[in-house]
Design a protein around this motif. Structure first.
Motif: not given
Length: 77
Positions: A6, A8, A10-11, A14, A50-51, A53-54
């Motif tokens: 992923l 940054k 993407d994270r 999330g 956010g742990r 993120p997808t």
């Protein structure tokens, strides 16, 4: 098939999604929302912080329904 790492962005997306869902939960407990969504409390907490993120689309929809939030309000880009 190997999933690419992923980015940054993407994270960060999330983390924003999780913050929106956490805010929409309001005064309801994580246990109440997770139960209503049909997911584990740990999964809900990971998404909210956010742990994960997808998360899958269906999981996001289930949480949105549990907190009575239209899914289109979760479009964070």
């Amino acid at each position: 098939m190997v999933r690419p790492p992923l980015s940054k962005a993407d994270r960060a997306r999330g983390v924003r999604l999780g913050a929106q869902l956490r805010a929409a939960r309001g005064e309801r407990t994580a246990v109440e929302v997770a139960s209503a969504a049909g997911i584990s409390v740990e999964t809900l907490r990971k998404i909210e912080h956010g742990r994960i993120p997808t998360p899958t689309f269906f999981t996001v929809v289930a949480i949105a329904r549990a907190v009575q939030m239209p899914v289109d309000r979760l479009c964070v880009d």
